[in-house]
Design an enzyme around this catalytic site. Structure first.
Site, PDB file in Angstrom:
ATOM      1  N   ASP A   1      -3.417 -21.827  16.174  1.00 13.03           N
ATOM      2  CA  ASP A   1      -1.933 -21.269  15.662  1.00 13.03           C
ATOM      3  C   ASP A   1      -0.944 -22.199  15.516  1.00 13.03           C
ATOM      4  O   ASP A   1      -0.227 -21.948  14.695  1.00 13.03           O
ATOM      5  CB  ASP A   1      -1.588 -20.038  16.775  1.00 13.03           C
ATOM      6  CG  ASP A   1      -0.512 -19.252  16.191  1.00 13.03           C
ATOM      7  OD1 ASP A   1      -0.607 -18.633  15.157  1.00 13.03           O
ATOM      8  OD2 ASP A   1       0.565 -19.069  17.068  1.00 13.03           O
TER       9      ASP A   1
ATOM     10  N   LYS B   1       3.672 -21.035  24.779  1.00 15.22           N
ATOM     11  CA  LYS B   1       4.638 -19.904  24.699  1.00 15.22           C
ATOM     12  C   LYS B   1       5.199 -19.786  26.160  1.00 15.22           C
ATOM     13  O   LYS B   1       4.588 -20.381  27.134  1.00 15.22           O
ATOM     14  CB  LYS B   1       3.480 -18.536  24.332  1.00 15.22           C
ATOM     15  CG  LYS B   1       3.192 -18.507  23.117  1.00 15.22           C
ATOM     16  CD  LYS B   1       2.833 -17.285  22.637  1.00 15.22           C
ATOM     17  CE  LYS B   1       2.560 -17.339  21.146  1.00 15.22           C
ATOM     18  NZ  LYS B   1       3.862 -17.443  20.017  1.00 15.22           N
TER      19      LYS B   1
ATOM     20  N   GLU C   1       8.103 -22.695  23.022  1.00 10.57           N
ATOM     21  CA  GLU C   1       8.490 -21.252  22.613  1.00 10.57           C
ATOM     22  C   GLU C   1       8.741 -20.661  23.937  1.00 10.57           C
ATOM     23  O   GLU C   1       8.195 -20.888  25.115  1.00 10.57           O
ATOM     24  CB  GLU C   1       7.650 -20.606  21.973  1.00 10.57           C
ATOM     25  CG  GLU C   1       7.328 -21.050  20.498  1.00 10.57           C
ATOM     26  CD  GLU C   1       6.125 -19.924  19.888  1.00 10.57           C
ATOM     27  OE1 GLU C   1       6.561 -19.368  18.967  1.00 10.57           O
ATOM     28  OE2 GLU C   1       5.054 -20.255  20.134  1.00 10.57           O
TER      29      GLU C   1
ATOM     30  N   HIS D   1       5.703 -23.333   7.039  1.00 11.82           N
ATOM     31  CA  HIS D   1       6.962 -23.469   7.201  1.00 11.82           C
ATOM     32  C   HIS D   1       7.563 -24.372   7.789  1.00 11.82           C
ATOM     33  O   HIS D   1       8.963 -24.712   7.511  1.00 11.82           O
ATOM     34  CB  HIS D   1       7.612 -21.859   7.394  1.00 11.82           C
ATOM     35  CG  HIS D   1       7.390 -21.567   8.797  1.00 11.82           C
ATOM     36  ND1 HIS D   1       6.331 -21.082   9.401  1.00 11.82           N
ATOM     37  CD2 HIS D   1       8.254 -21.964   9.861  1.00 11.82           C
ATOM     38  CE1 HIS D   1       6.326 -20.943  10.597  1.00 11.82           C
ATOM     39  NE2 HIS D   1       7.581 -21.302  11.121  1.00 11.82           N
TER      40      HIS D   1
ATOM     41  N   LYS E   1      11.501 -27.355   6.921  1.00 12.74           N
ATOM     42  CA  LYS E   1      12.769 -27.621   7.532  1.00 12.74           C
ATOM     43  C   LYS E   1      13.415 -28.753   7.228  1.00 12.74           C
ATOM     44  O   LYS E   1      12.818 -29.755   6.981  1.00 12.74           O
ATOM     45  CB  LYS E   1      12.163 -27.364   9.210  1.00 12.74           C
ATOM     46  CG  LYS E   1      11.787 -26.320   9.665  1.00 12.74           C
ATOM     47  CD  LYS E   1      11.405 -26.428  11.194  1.00 12.74           C
ATOM     48  CE  LYS E   1      10.974 -25.242  11.805  1.00 12.74           C
ATOM     49  NZ  LYS E   1      11.841 -24.169  11.754  1.00 12.74           N
TER      50      LYS E   1
ATOM     51  N   HIS F   1       0.825 -26.914  12.183  1.00 10.51           N
ATOM     52  CA  HIS F   1       2.372 -27.214  12.370  1.00 10.51           C
ATOM     53  C   HIS F   1       2.393 -28.434  13.114  1.00 10.51           C
ATOM     54  O   HIS F   1       2.920 -29.571  12.551  1.00 10.51           O
ATOM     55  CB  HIS F   1       2.963 -26.146  13.215  1.00 10.51           C
ATOM     56  CG  HIS F   1       3.152 -24.776  12.709  1.00 10.51           C
ATOM     57  ND1 HIS F   1       3.331 -24.370  11.180  1.00 10.51           N
ATOM     58  CD2 HIS F   1       3.034 -23.793  13.020  1.00 10.51           C
ATOM     59  CE1 HIS F   1       3.239 -23.367  11.052  1.00 10.51           C
ATOM     60  NE2 HIS F   1       3.034 -22.609  12.117  1.00 10.51           N
TER      61      HIS F   1
ATOM     62  N   ARG G   1       0.833  -1.205   0.123  1.00  7.14           N
ATOM     63  CA  ARG G   1       0.138   0.034  -0.042  1.00  7.14           C
ATOM     64  C   ARG G   1       0.811   1.405  -0.006  1.00  7.14           C
ATOM     65  O   ARG G   1       0.437   2.269  -0.647  1.00  7.14           O
ATOM     66  CB  ARG G   1      -0.827   0.043   1.223  1.00  7.14           C
ATOM     67  CG  ARG G   1      -2.284  -0.142   0.878  1.00  7.14           C
ATOM     68  CD  ARG G   1      -3.276   0.096   1.676  1.00  7.14           C
ATOM     69  NE  ARG G   1      -2.989  -0.428   3.105  1.00  7.14           N
ATOM     70  CZ  ARG G   1      -3.886  -0.482   3.881  1.00  7.14           C
ATOM     71  NH1 ARG G   1      -5.193  -0.488   4.071  1.00  7.14           N
ATOM     72  NH2 ARG G   1      -3.520  -0.671   5.385  1.00  7.14           N
TER      73      ARG G   1
ATOM     74  N   LYS H   1      -0.143 -18.574   6.123  1.00  6.10           N
ATOM     75  CA  LYS H   1      -1.206 -18.943   7.469  1.00  6.10           C
ATOM     76  C   LYS H   1      -1.560 -17.675   8.061  1.00  6.10           C
ATOM     77  O   LYS H   1      -0.841 -16.711   7.954  1.00  6.10           O
ATOM     78  CB  LYS H   1      -0.455 -19.863   8.486  1.00  6.10           C
ATOM     79  CG  LYS H   1       0.405 -19.111   9.430  1.00  6.10           C
ATOM     80  CD  LYS H   1       0.659 -20.014  10.507  1.00  6.10           C
ATOM     81  CE  LYS H   1       1.076 -19.343  11.953  1.00  6.10           C
ATOM     82  NZ  LYS H   1       1.444 -20.266  12.907  1.00  6.10           N
TER      83      LYS H   1
END
Ligand code: NAD
Length: 488
Positions: free
Chosen positions: A235, A335, A216, A178, A182, A240, A51, A148
């Site tokens: 998520d 997380k 994570e 992704h 790997k 994944h 944009r 995603k």
């Protein structure tokens, strides 16, 4: 060992959202590395489309800075960078209006592969597909790449699939996960299907259980608003972890080709059993005791004091087919956990009888596949503890850490995005999700989320830098098992 690089065909790659976070952090630094490796032909063109009303010089400066910041550990040669930046151009465009489309058409060349990367919010996918078609920018060989999240439930994913299918064949649509790009994930297939050793044991007769952990250390960061509407199940698990589970559990495809592989993955998803409520543990992280100001608890971070969204989930599921009946699959992701670590562990059963007596000790063979950090595969085998004093058994790893085994060149760290973008240009869809796979994954996920929503389930708090709520450890202990330690 020097890795072989085969250049891809010449291409025009349009990155919609070319000024965005993903383009600057992953896509363009990845393309730069492929350029330096000699895989991107020098005459290929990358067109940033977004944009912002900026000119090409400003865009090249922006991307130059992004590559310096996110380009990875290897130093950037200014000459290479300058040459790469010359392949870039820019068009200010509106996905929902007419601005920029004629200019884009003018910039695109004939007789090269045309690829369009939709690195924008999914709400714009349909608009982009329609305008690409209306302006005659695509032909039967053009490809689109979508990011995603691919929907937030079965209905929205189905709608997205239909929006794209109105203008593109399934063979032109590359849905990125992704994790599939790997190196170790592909090695998982090489280990399973390139060796005689494992496949005969790869079933419920010999495998006690399988664990998949994606931990994570970071919290939700600046993505709080998005994350709170999503949660760990949408998520991470739906995409994944599900993809990893499929690669572990699928039957050997007849050939390593896109549809053969994706057909087998789809069968696994369709055979997944519904998950019972008492086999699910959801959690929300508490504030970091050492730095509560900067790292507050989950609800403060997402600015929703009553949030019931999970930042952690652990669950047990089963696959109802001949190979896996009776073997539990334990999945866990969260997380603000104790370490950043993605690992799959295949835990084999005990030997049927110990000839050494129970006092010698017993160890189960575990094949652990580590995706990050320190990618590699380890097989735990039982040997005799060296020295006098009789037969005592210990567990030692047969270690295939790639950096050690292959040397620094052989283990060249090709980022998942680099590999996947090159696969798009080559026209190889093996490592991309097919539309029916994504829908099947949502069809399994939706009732689980609906279940806990209807029950009014509240996630359990867990300490920052821990392995998640205690209930997650109990989920395993009830079955006389333990999670593998989450180690950096
Ligand atoms: P961002 O907000 O940083 O960038 C959005 C980009 O879209 C900008 O370049 C903006 O100019 C462009 N844009 C917005 N509205 C537009 C319009 N009407 N017409 C044309 N261009 C428009 O977003 P991001 O973080 O780069 O994410 C892009 C996509 O990738 C999203 O779907 C996101 O969910 C997904 N994704 C991002 C990450 C990440 O690490 N950032 C990871 C996985 C997936």
């Amino acid at each position: 060992m020097v890795s072989r690089v085969i250049p891809v065909a010449s291409f025009d790659l349009v990155i919609f959202g070319g000024t965005g976070d993903l383009a600057r952090r992953k896509i363009l630094p990845g393309l730069f590395r492929r350029y330096c490796a000699g895989q991107m032909p020098p005459e290929a063109r990358i067109i940033g489309a977004a944009r912002a009303d900026i000119d090409v010089t400003t865009y090249r400066d922006m991307i130059g800075e992004a590559i310096a910041e996110f380009g990875g550990s290897t130093s950037v040669d200014p000459e290479d960078l300058n040459a790469f930046l010359q392949t870039l151009s820019y068009v200010a465009i509106d996905a929902r209006g007419e601005t920029g489309w004629r200019e884009l058409a003018k910039q695109m060349r004939r007789k090269v592969v045309r690829a369009f990367y939709f690195s924008v919010a999914p709400g714009l996918f349909g608009d982009l597909a329609e305008r690409l078609n209306n302006h005659g920018l695509t032909d039967d060989d053009s490809r689109i790449v979508v990011e995603k999240p691919f929907g937030r439930d079965l209905e929205s994913a189905h709608q997205l699939n239909q929006d794209l299918a109105a203008f593109f064949d399934e063979g032109q649509i590359y849905r990125i996960d992704h994790y599939l790009g790997k190196e170790t994930v592909q090695n998982l297939m090489a280990v399973r299907f390139g060796n005689m050793l494992f496949e005969p044991l790869w079933n419920s007769q010999f495998v006690d259980h399988i664990q998949i952990t994606v931990a994570e250390t970071v919290g939700v960061g600046g993505r709080g608003e998005y994350y709170d509407k999503s949660g760990a199940m949408r998520d991470m698990v739906q995409n994944h972890l599900m993809q990893l589970l499929c690669l572990i559990a699928m039957e050997p495809p007849a050939r390593f080709d896109p549809d053969a592989v994706r057909d087998e993955k789809l069968k696994v998803i369709r055979a997944l059993e519904p998950v019972e409520p008492h086999h699910i543990v959801r959690g929300q992280y508490e504030a970091d005791q050492d730095n509560p100001e900067e790292h507050p608890d989950y609800r403060t971070a997402v600015e929703n004091p009553k949030s019931r969204t999970e930042s952690f989930i652990a669950m047990k599921t089963h696959i109802a087919n001949w190979r896996w009946a009776g073997t539990p699959f334990y999945l866990r992701t969260g997380k603000r956990m104790v370490a950043r670590s993605s690992e799959i562990s295949i835990v084999f059963k005990d030997t049927p009888h110990s000839i050494f007596g129970e006092e010698a000790g017993r160890h189960r063979n575990v094949l652990s596949i580590r995706l990050q950090p320190n990618e590699g595969i380890k097989l735990g085998v039982t040997i005799k503890e060296p020295g006098p004093g009789g037969m005592r058994l210990i567990d030692v790893p047969l270690d295939m850490t790639f950096a050690d085994a292959l040397g620094p060149d052989g283990a060249e760290n090709v980022d998942a995005y680099e590999r996947l973008i090159m696969d798009v240009i080559r026209g190889n869809q093996t490592l991309f999700m097919r539309g029916d796979e994504v829908e099947a994954a949502w069809a399994w996920t939706d009732p689980i989320i609906e279940g806990w929503t209807n029950r009014g389930d509240v996630p359990k708090p867990y300490a920052s830098h821990s392995a998640g709520p205690d209930a997650s450890a109990q989920l395993m202990r009830r079955d006389d098992r333990d999670w593998r330690e989450v180690t950096p």
